[in-house]
Motif scaffolding. Structure first.
Motif, PDB file in Angstrom:
ATOM      1  N   SER B 144     -66.284   8.936 -47.992  1.00 14.01           N
ATOM      2  CA  SER B 144     -67.184   8.694 -49.132  1.00 14.01           C
ATOM      3  C   SER B 144     -68.320   7.926 -48.757  1.00 14.01           C
ATOM      4  O   SER B 144     -68.394   6.995 -47.921  1.00 14.01           O
ATOM      5  CB  SER B 144     -66.606   8.373 -50.379  1.00 14.01           C
ATOM      6  OG  SER B 144     -65.345   7.896 -50.034  1.00 14.01           O
ATOM      7  N   HIS B 145     -69.594   8.203 -49.402  1.00 14.89           N
ATOM      8  CA  HIS B 145     -70.671   7.330 -48.879  1.00 14.89           C
ATOM      9  C   HIS B 145     -70.642   5.942 -49.640  1.00 14.89           C
ATOM     10  O   HIS B 145     -70.597   5.806 -50.750  1.00 14.89           O
ATOM     11  CB  HIS B 145     -71.923   8.032 -49.428  1.00 14.89           C
ATOM     12  CG  HIS B 145     -73.308   7.509 -48.767  1.00 14.89           C
ATOM     13  ND1 HIS B 145     -73.660   6.429 -49.040  1.00 14.89           N
ATOM     14  CD2 HIS B 145     -74.261   8.229 -47.944  1.00 14.89           C
ATOM     15  CE1 HIS B 145     -74.519   6.117 -48.169  1.00 14.89           C
ATOM     16  NE2 HIS B 145     -75.080   7.455 -47.668  1.00 14.89           N
ATOM     17  N   VAL B 147     -72.773   3.620 -50.041  1.00 15.54           N
ATOM     18  CA  VAL B 147     -73.655   3.344 -51.361  1.00 15.54           C
ATOM     19  C   VAL B 147     -73.263   3.429 -52.589  1.00 15.54           C
ATOM     20  O   VAL B 147     -73.196   2.811 -53.384  1.00 15.54           O
ATOM     21  CB  VAL B 147     -75.193   3.831 -50.796  1.00 15.54           C
ATOM     22  CG1 VAL B 147     -76.067   3.534 -51.919  1.00 15.54           C
ATOM     23  CG2 VAL B 147     -75.598   3.270 -49.751  1.00 15.54           C
ATOM     24  N   ILE B 148     -72.934   4.923 -52.863  1.00 19.28           N
ATOM     25  CA  ILE B 148     -72.308   5.291 -53.912  1.00 19.28           C
ATOM     26  C   ILE B 148     -71.070   4.668 -54.520  1.00 19.28           C
ATOM     27  O   ILE B 148     -71.083   4.151 -55.670  1.00 19.28           O
ATOM     28  CB  ILE B 148     -72.299   6.918 -54.310  1.00 19.28           C
ATOM     29  CG1 ILE B 148     -73.341   7.550 -53.385  1.00 19.28           C
ATOM     30  CG2 ILE B 148     -71.863   7.413 -55.544  1.00 19.28           C
ATOM     31  CD1 ILE B 148     -74.406   7.835 -54.526  1.00 19.28           C
ATOM     32  N   THR B 149     -70.025   4.554 -53.476  1.00 16.97           N
ATOM     33  CA  THR B 149     -68.995   3.783 -53.724  1.00 16.97           C
ATOM     34  C   THR B 149     -69.208   2.174 -54.350  1.00 16.97           C
ATOM     35  O   THR B 149     -68.500   2.012 -55.225  1.00 16.97           O
ATOM     36  CB  THR B 149     -67.829   3.845 -52.821  1.00 16.97           C
ATOM     37  OG1 THR B 149     -68.105   5.071 -52.045  1.00 16.97           O
ATOM     38  CG2 THR B 149     -66.505   3.694 -53.333  1.00 16.97           C
TER      39      THR B 149
END
Lengths: 324, 374
Positions: B144-145, B147-149
């Protein structure tokens, strides 16, 4: 029974109202990200749009002038994003953070200086906003159980920008999957070198995508301050830009599933407001925060591949360097 | 966000000093334009800001107090960045870390501060580390990226704290979402106590012992990054993850460790804000310090010395901006946020804009290269 029907209709109407800015912003993100430009600056562009719309509508008295100003302001930030990420091949995430930070600061500073209301803009009256449209025969069919109210308050009775958002979904789907521009847009997000080899300018294509993003974010911002709301408040987007991004991820970067994601998030939001302090069967009163965080948890699980798998466009996040 | 790309022949001193100076200048120009747009005189406003930040003992104390928190979050962003990760979740890590620190201070009522401090530091670091480690794990092992997490974890932290401070932790019989006050014995010594013991009476000043802890952390990060095996592994993974794997480095573990340390550093903000000043767990005590850490780390070029210096700069901006808004009603203290954004734009997103021009300017013109071009 009539109470339940009323409750459901009001929940649905509220869901539509809450979903609109998410739909506009996540479609905005769709164009940019499918073209290979990651945009976490949706939040900042929306916020700037909201401020520009409210300030202009307050001064000129016209919601249309407000909408135009919102789009213009958001486009300026979109150009900054493009300049940093496309022209100068800067880090797309950092550019997004910069835009969000500048927007958060600048809107507060300008609102405070121009209107002297502690970071708000003056309250707008009816003529300065986009108000709900009355659909024909809404009053006549109101008496019909459930459907009458559904027609009058969910399908009808919304403001112009809501219908614009509804139309934007099939329009985006058509542009992305049925037009030459859409094909190239999707290609440049997956394999920019191939697009370049075909003799199509990668930067120009990406700039157009980023500008569409700016346009839609501007509309989303205007919706918040001059349609749903009646004025601008500091940080009034309150994370909606990030939530829109989450909906885009949930929808696996496709228009209709993204719409479903937005509706799901909006429904949890509408439900959350209505379940405050209400004891549910079996579990009792649930802290509203648990419902509030559902969209975030869902996004985390989805990105991690625990429930399905959401794979971003292949070239998203990478600047394109033309070989010499 | 490259930590120190040095492929264009730009001399080291230019990268370390000249580029930040140019960025600072650009930020000053933009903020002057904003002040002009408001209809105020930028020169006198900026002069007033400087005076407010460093012109008095009180001002200086506030500047250093803000800088303390920013050193923690700036180091947090920088250490993740060395491993090639953009940790945008400093805000949430600081928030949850403060919960750990606060719980320790609440539990150890009656203990002297010097006994509480190590436990509070450990708890703050541990809570922050968990909040950084999970996104790190999801990035390393599940793809998972980050930044988003980390953005999502900021929202989770905020919801968690609203829940805890609105219910389980709220002071009995109070409406405000805050915990009860810590026992006085656990308060960190502040400058005012030291001044009082020397016979000076001062007003309440927020600067406290945690500045020393922040500086120790800066030294620790410097040692870790450039003088340990872990640091070497982090920098290698950050520079080229595939190459690091070929070299036998476990990139996944390295990413998780880097995020845990990053979260732990951000988690120490609570030592300054809660054990040092507020003396209770409050809503949103970290107030944007996690986000400002991004600007601090970028401006400081990821080096602890640079981070301490840019923390001082941003601390001064916070304090000067607050003073400025008292003096000029038209200027909101949020002007600091604009400046912060401009710094992120120029030293982060547009870092490639100035570099080539400067490299060309600074490159010694030798006949040989001139001949090659022709």
């Amino acid at each position: 029974m009539d109470d339940t029907a009323l409750w459901i209709v009001s929940l649905l109407a509220s869901t539509v109202r809450l979903a609109t800015p998410l739909v506009l912003a996540s479609l905005a993100g769709f164009y940019s990200e499918r073209a290979g430009v990651v945009d976490i600056g949706l939040e900042g562009k929306m916020l700037t749009g909201a401020f520009a719309a409210a300030a202009t509508a307050a001064v000129t008295g016209s919601p249309w002038a407000g909408l135009a100003a919102a789009i213009a302001a958001s486009l300026v930030l979109a150009l900054v994003h493009g300049f940093a990420c496309i022209t100068h091949r800067g880090d797309q995430v950092v550019a997004g953070v910069a835009i969000n930070t500048i927007a958060a600061g600048l809107t507060a500073v300008l609102a405070n200086a121009w209107f002297d209301l502690g970071g708000r803009t003056p309250s707008l009256d009816g003529g300065q906003r986009f108000l709900g449209l009355h659909f024909p025969l809404a009053e006549t069919v109101r008496g019909v159980p459930l459907l009458g109210r559904f027609y009058g308050e969910v399908i009808g009775g919304q403001n112009l920008l809501v219908y614009l958002a509804v139309l934007a979904v099939p329009a985006t789907s058509w542009v992305a999957y049925r037009t030459r521009f859409g094909l190239r847009l999707r290609a440049v997000g997956e394999n920019p070198a191939a697009v370049d080899t075909a003799g199509i300018s990668v930067p120009w294509l990406r700039y157009r995508a980023v500008l569409i993003t700016g346009l839609l974010c501007g509309v989303a911002g205007a919706y918040l301050s001059i349609a749903q709301g009646a004025g601008f408040q500091e940080n009034m987007t309150a994370g909606k830009g990030y939530l829109a991004l989450a909906a885009l991820i949930l929808g696996k970067w496709r228009p209709y599933p993204t719409l479903a994601g937005c509706l799901l998030f909006a429904a949890t939001d509408a439900l959350q407001a209505r379940l405050q302090g209400v004891a549910l069967p079996v579990v009792g009163a649930v802290p509203v925060q648990i419902i509030e965080v559902l969209p975030y948890i869902l996004t985390i699980l989805l990105l991690a591949g625990f429930v399905g798998k959401s794979i971003p466009p292949k070239a998203a996040g990478q600047a394109y360097v033309k070989d010499r | 966000m490259s930590a120190s790309t040095n492929t264009d022949g730009l001399p080291r001193w230019a990268t370390l000093a000249l580029l930040p100076a140019i960025n600072l200048f650009a930020a000053l120009v933009v903020s002057s334009l904003v002040i002009l747009a408001i209809g105020q005189d930028p020169v006198s406003a900026l002069a007033f800001m400087v005076k407010g930040a460093v012109g008095s003992g009180t001002g200086l104390s506030y500047t250093l107090y803000y800088a303390t928190s920013l050193i923690f979050t700036g180091l947090a962003v920088a250490i993740a960045n060395h491993a090639g990760l953009f940790n945008i979740g400093g805000e949430g890590q600081a928030y949850v870390g403060g919960l750990g620190t606060g719980l320790v201070c609440l539990a150890l009522s009656g203990w002297p501060w010097y006994a509480v401090l190590p436990v509070a530091v450990l708890a703050g670091a541990l809570f922050g580390a968990v909040w950084g480690l999970v996104p790190g794990y999801l990035q390393a092992y599940r793809g998972s990226h980050i930044v988003i997490t980390t953005i999502m974890f900021n929202f989770l932290a905020s919801a968690l704290m609203v829940y805890l401070l609105g219910g389980p932790l709220i002071e009995h019989g109070q409406m405000a979402p805050e915990s009860r006050e810590f026992a006085e014995s656990t308060f960190l010594p502040a400058v005012k106590d030291i001044a009082a013991s020397l016979g000076y009476r001062t007003s309440t000043l927020p600067l406290n012992l945690s500045l020393v802890l922040a500086l120790l952390c800066a030294a620790g990060v410097w040692f870790l990054i450039w003088h340990t095996r872990w640091g070497f592994q982090m920098r290698t993974v950050g520079a080229n993850e595939a190459a690091a794997r070929y070299a036998g480095i476990n990139a996944r573990t390295t990413i998780v460790i880097a995020m845990a340390i990053s979260g732990a550093l951000a988690g120490l903000v609570g030592i300054n804000e809660l054990q040092g000043v507020q003396h209770r767990i409050t809503l949103n005590f970290q107030a944007g310090m996690g986000f400002t850490g991004i600007a601090v780390a970028l401006m400081g070029r990821g080096h602890p010395v640079g981070i301490v210096l840019s923390s001082l700069l941003f601390g001064a901006l916070y304090q000067g901006g607050a003073e400025l808004s008292f003096e000029y009603n038209e200027i909101s203290p949020r002007l600091v946020v604009v400046i912060q954004g401009v710094v992120i734009l120029f030293s982060g997103a547009l870092e490639h804009m100035f570099r080539p021009a400067m490299a060309r300017l600074l490159k010694p013109k030798t006949p040989a290269t001139a001949g090659q071009r022709a």
